[in-house]
Write an enzyme that holds these catalytic residues in place. Structure first.
Site, mmCIF file in Angstrom:
data_model
loop_
_atom_site.group_PDB
_atom_site.id
_atom_site.type_symbol
_atom_site.label_atom_id
_atom_site.label_comp_id
_atom_site.label_asym_id
_atom_site.label_seq_id
_atom_site.Cartn_x
_atom_site.Cartn_y
_atom_site.Cartn_z
ATOM 1 N N CYS A 2 0.821 -1.209 0.000
ATOM 2 C CA CYS A 2 0.000 0.000 0.000
ATOM 3 C C CYS A 2 0.860 1.266 0.000
ATOM 4 C CB CYS A 2 -0.883 0.054 1.237
ATOM 5 S SG CYS A 2 -1.937 -1.373 1.420
ATOM 6 N N ARG A 27 5.318 -0.206 -5.937
ATOM 7 C CA ARG A 27 5.252 -0.978 -4.691
ATOM 8 C C ARG A 27 4.323 -2.172 -4.828
ATOM 9 N NH1 ARG A 27 6.619 2.814 -0.240
ATOM 10 N NH2 ARG A 27 5.278 1.699 1.199
ATOM 11 N N TRP A 74 -2.847 -2.779 -1.528
ATOM 12 C CA TRP A 74 -2.451 -4.162 -1.773
ATOM 13 C C TRP A 74 -3.251 -4.975 -0.766
ATOM 14 C CZ3 TRP A 74 0.135 -8.125 0.937
ATOM 15 C CH2 TRP A 74 0.622 -9.166 0.143
ATOM 16 N N ASN A 98 -1.960 2.115 5.526
ATOM 17 C CA ASN A 98 -1.002 1.114 5.074
ATOM 18 C C ASN A 98 -0.648 0.276 6.290
ATOM 19 O OD1 ASN A 98 1.159 -0.306 4.135
ATOM 20 N ND2 ASN A 98 2.476 1.462 3.732
ATOM 21 N N GLY A 99 -0.764 -1.057 6.204
ATOM 22 C CA GLY A 99 -0.437 -1.914 7.340
ATOM 23 C C GLY A 99 -1.629 -2.772 7.727
ATOM 24 N N GLU A 479 17.491 -18.417 -6.415
ATOM 25 C CA GLU A 479 17.106 -17.100 -6.924
ATOM 26 C C GLU A 479 16.517 -17.226 -8.340
ATOM 27 O OE1 GLU A 479 16.434 -14.274 -6.074
ATOM 28 O OE2 GLU A 479 16.838 -12.897 -7.717
ATOM 29 N N LYS A 483 12.767 -16.098 -9.387
ATOM 30 C CA LYS A 483 12.483 -15.160 -10.492
ATOM 31 C C LYS A 483 11.443 -15.764 -11.432
ATOM 32 C CE LYS A 483 13.716 -12.199 -9.264
ATOM 33 N NZ LYS A 483 14.525 -11.885 -8.128
ATOM 34 N N GLU A 486 7.897 -15.931 -9.794
ATOM 35 C CA GLU A 486 7.155 -14.692 -9.543
ATOM 36 C C GLU A 486 6.698 -13.981 -10.804
ATOM 37 O OE1 GLU A 486 9.279 -11.942 -7.032
ATOM 38 O OE2 GLU A 486 11.165 -12.312 -8.021
ATOM 39 N N HIS A 502 18.205 -37.352 -2.811
ATOM 40 C CA HIS A 502 17.481 -37.527 -1.542
ATOM 41 C C HIS A 502 15.999 -37.212 -1.695
ATOM 42 C CE1 HIS A 502 21.282 -38.271 0.380
ATOM 43 N NE2 HIS A 502 21.754 -37.189 -0.239
ATOM 44 N N LYS A 602 6.239 -4.655 -4.121
ATOM 45 C CA LYS A 602 7.676 -4.377 -4.148
ATOM 46 C C LYS A 602 8.235 -4.237 -2.739
ATOM 47 C CE LYS A 602 11.556 -3.398 -6.152
ATOM 48 N NZ LYS A 602 12.247 -4.596 -6.670
HETATM 49 C C1 F6R Z 1 11.932 -11.018 -5.373
HETATM 50 C C2 F6R Z 1 11.856 -9.880 -4.495
HETATM 51 C C3 F6R Z 1 11.513 -10.118 -3.076
HETATM 52 C C4 F6R Z 1 12.330 -9.176 -2.169
HETATM 53 C C5 F6R Z 1 11.853 -9.312 -0.719
HETATM 54 C C6 F6R Z 1 12.687 -8.474 0.223
HETATM 55 O O1 F6R Z 1 12.263 -10.650 -6.674
HETATM 56 O O2 F6R Z 1 12.037 -8.766 -4.907
HETATM 57 O O3 F6R Z 1 11.697 -11.447 -2.713
HETATM 58 O O4 F6R Z 1 13.672 -9.497 -2.291
HETATM 59 O O5 F6R Z 1 10.512 -8.936 -0.623
HETATM 60 O O6 F6R Z 1 12.594 -7.131 -0.095
HETATM 61 P P1 F6R Z 1 13.657 -6.091 0.430
HETATM 62 O O7 F6R Z 1 14.951 -6.433 -0.206
HETATM 63 O O8 F6R Z 1 13.139 -4.757 0.008
HETATM 64 O O9 F6R Z 1 13.723 -6.232 1.921
#
Ligand code: F6R
Length: 607
Positions: A2, A27, A74, A98-99, A479, A483, A486, A502, A602
């Site tokens: 949010c 965000r 959000w 927000n929250g 990672e 990617k 998501e 395993h 974000k």
């Molecule tokens: C994945 C991604 C998230 C962030 C996570 C932590 O592509 O962007 O997994 O890495 O939400 O966010 P930060 O780094 O802002 O604490």
């Protein structure tokens, strides 16, 4: 997650609020809305989906007035529809939140008992209802907010607008960040400096528990005990220019392509080209004395920390404990006297990481943070901070923030090893040389974009994808899988190659692509054997290795990406790029929303 904007001034509020919301789009959100005060009456416009929908609503029916609040939501409690969109309002007050209000059910029951009727499924709605109740009991707006804040449990940032009060806006912060912007005869509220950057560079941040009363001439801050306090006004470094995609189709692709530049920018804070050495800023703790390091982060930032664990344990011989913040914050981990706790975060606002930081502080640890967003909450609460110079990262899927985090962590590992005396001059020179070459080698890797686009066509058909790696390539496998999940919505898992037998090897058949990350290092032969075990069971392997590795696996892989020959120390940074590009091209091929994938935010400011 949010986003909040607020405006009180001379100009029409609605266009400024919508522009501010656009700057908060990155965000992640699923509905948006604004409220203004037109001749003392609250006007509210809301829409499900993107801000363009809200713009249409505002065009069809203007919301006039020179004071207002806006919100991107959000969804947490209640589906993302117009009814649940913010601002939430009664005829007396409108609120953006927000929250999460954790005790909303209890408060809602109390308000229903008193004759107030909720209309939405949200937790947020109790805030305007509770303020209205106190107004109805005869209190003034400021007192009604003060009493309401005392009733709320959970994490929140709030923006509050009152019917009939043309020169009053109230903000509050507990857990979620909120900034106040100062203009000439105008004042602003924003979730972050990015939202306010085109309007003003003069910013003050609310401290934890603060609330603030704004009018056109300024701001009066109160702390959590309702004592009037001063909060420093600083000049934000955030650029006012709208951040564009340049020649690229998506922010994510632009950000992938920026990596040689931003890794170089980040490196230049630590690398001295004359002496070819790495140094750290002066820390208020002694690296030599650190008995143990705890690393905490979420998501992609956590994987950066996991790579650092391999580097730090191997070179600095310091034991590293690492955990995801959502687990760490509640498990009451014992922490050693004199220990250092390291928090990694692009946004510097992730709720779980921030809570874990506060826990570590309460355990007497020195706090070091690696953040990308300057002036963030984590930066402000840490003893020391190391910046990644990735610049604003708009794509929800983190790319350049990750590789710049790795760059900082590689430099930190060298500095720690040097301080501990665990590497000799020769080794230090080798590591420094390797890291200095990374920007140029990253540019080489980007030349494989075309190959990865072709490989993506094969991967896009899969329902499940496995990523394998060993040692510091294991976090890169995870990672890569994250990617892909998501942004393309394909199920993917990253495994330590040695773990396949395993259990996960049972999944293998010709429909499951296996992406193997195999730089030439001490683990290469073992990874190659594990790959052959998968091939023997019908697995279709896509091999990412240097020339030597690719040749070795030529008869076994259905496709390969020939990576530059580099020192194994920096391989995790370079091998991040092909897994990013692969996920990107799969997502584009599938036609998903690359920059704002469904359900994701974000900056995750709720736990
Ligand atoms: C994945 C991604 C998230 C962030 C996570 C932590 O592509 O962007 O997994 O890495 O939400 O966010 P930060 O780094 O802002 O604490």
């Amino acid at each position: 997650m949010c986003g909040i904007v607020g405006f009180i001034g001379k100009a029409e509020a609605a266009p400024l609020l919508v522009e501010g919301l656009k700057r908060l789009e990155y965000r992640g959100y699923d509905s948006a809305g604004i409220a203004t005060l037109s001749n003392g009456v609250l006007e509210r416009r809301r829409a499900e989906g993107k801000i363009v929908n809200l713009e249409k609503v505002v065009q069809a029916s203007a919301a006039n007035g020179t004071i207002g609040i806006g919100h991107t939501r959000w969804a947490t409690h209640g589906i993302p529809n117009e009814t649940n969109a913010h601002p939430h309002a009664t005829d007396k007050v409108a609120v953006v939140h927000n929250g999460i209000i954790e005790n909303f059910q209890e408060l809602r029951a109390e308000l229903i008992e008193k004759g107030y009727t909720p209309y939405s499924e949200t937790d947020s709605e109790v805030v305007p209802m509770m303020i209205t109740r106190y107004l109805d009991e005869g209190m003034g707006p400021i007192e009604a907010v003060r009493l309401t804040l005392k009733r709320l449990e959970g994490a929140f940032a709030l923006g509050i607008l009152f019917a009939g009060e043309e020169d009053l806006l109230i903000g509050a912060r507990r857990g979620s960040p909120l900034a106040v912007g100062f203009g000439a005869g105008e004042m602003y509220l924003g979730s972050d400096a990015m939202a306010l950057a085109p309007l003003t560079k003069q910013i003050a941040y609310l401290d934890e528990g603060d609330w603030v009363v704004l009018n056109r001439e300024g701001a009066t801050f109160y702390d959590q005990d309702d004592q009037q306090v001063e909060r420093e006004v600083t000049e934000t470094a955030m650029s006012g220019a709208l951040i564009g995609k340049g020649e690229h189709r998506h922010y994510m692709l632009k950000e992938i392509y920026e990596q040689p530049q931003v890794i170089g920018d980040t490196l230049s804070s630590f690398f001295n080209p004359t002496t070819q050495t790495i140094s750290m800023p002066d820390f208020p703790f002694d690296l030599k004395e650190i008995p143990r390091l705890t690393i905490v982060a979420c998501g992609t930032s956590f994987y950066a920390g996991l790579v650092a664990k391999y580097w730090i344990e191997q070179y600095a011989r310091v034991g590293v404990e690492i955990d995801v913040a959502s687990e760490f914050r509640y498990r009451e981990a014992p922490m050693p006297d004199g220990g250092l706790a390291l928090f990694i975060s692009q946004s510097g606002e992730t709720a779980d990481t921030l809570a874990a930081l506060r826990y570590a502080k309460s355990q007497g640890q020195s706090i070091l943070s690696i953040v990308n967003v300057p002036e963030s909450s984590m930066e402000r609460e840490s003893d020391a901070v190391l910046h990644t110079h990735a610049g604003p990262e708009i794509g929800v899927a983190s790319t350049k923030a990750f590789t710049t985090q790795l760059t900082v962590l590689a430099c930190f590992a060298i500095a720690l090893a040097k301080a501990k005396g665990t590497i000799d001059e020769e080794c230090e020179a080798r590591l420094c040389k390797a890291i200095a070459e990374v920007p140029a080698r990253c540019a080489d890797v980007l030349n494989h974009d075309g190959t990865l686009r072709e490989i993506a066509l094969k991967v896009a058909e899969a329902r499940d994808v496995l990523y394998l790696g060993r040692g510091a390539s294991f976090p890169i496998a995870m990672e890569g899988a994250l990617k892909l999940k998501e942004i393309s919505y394909i199920h993917a898992e990253g495994y330590a190659a040695g773990e396949m037998k395993h259990g996960p090897i049972a999944l293998i058949d010709e429909s499951v692509p296996i992406i193997v990350i195999a730089p030439t290092d001490s683990n290469f032969e073992k990874t190659a054997s594990n790959t052959q075990e998968s091939v023997a069971r019908g697995g279709r392997v896509i091999f990412m290795a240097d020339e030597h590795g690719v040749q070795k696996m030529a008869d076994h892989a259905v496709a390969s990406v020939v990576m530059p020959q580099v020192d194994p120390f920096v391989a995790p940074i370079l091998y991040s790029i092909p897994v990013q590009l692969l996920a990107y091209h799969v997502a584009v091929h599938k036609g998903t929303d690359v920059d704002q994938p469904r359900n994701l935010a974000k900056s995750v400011t709720v736990e």
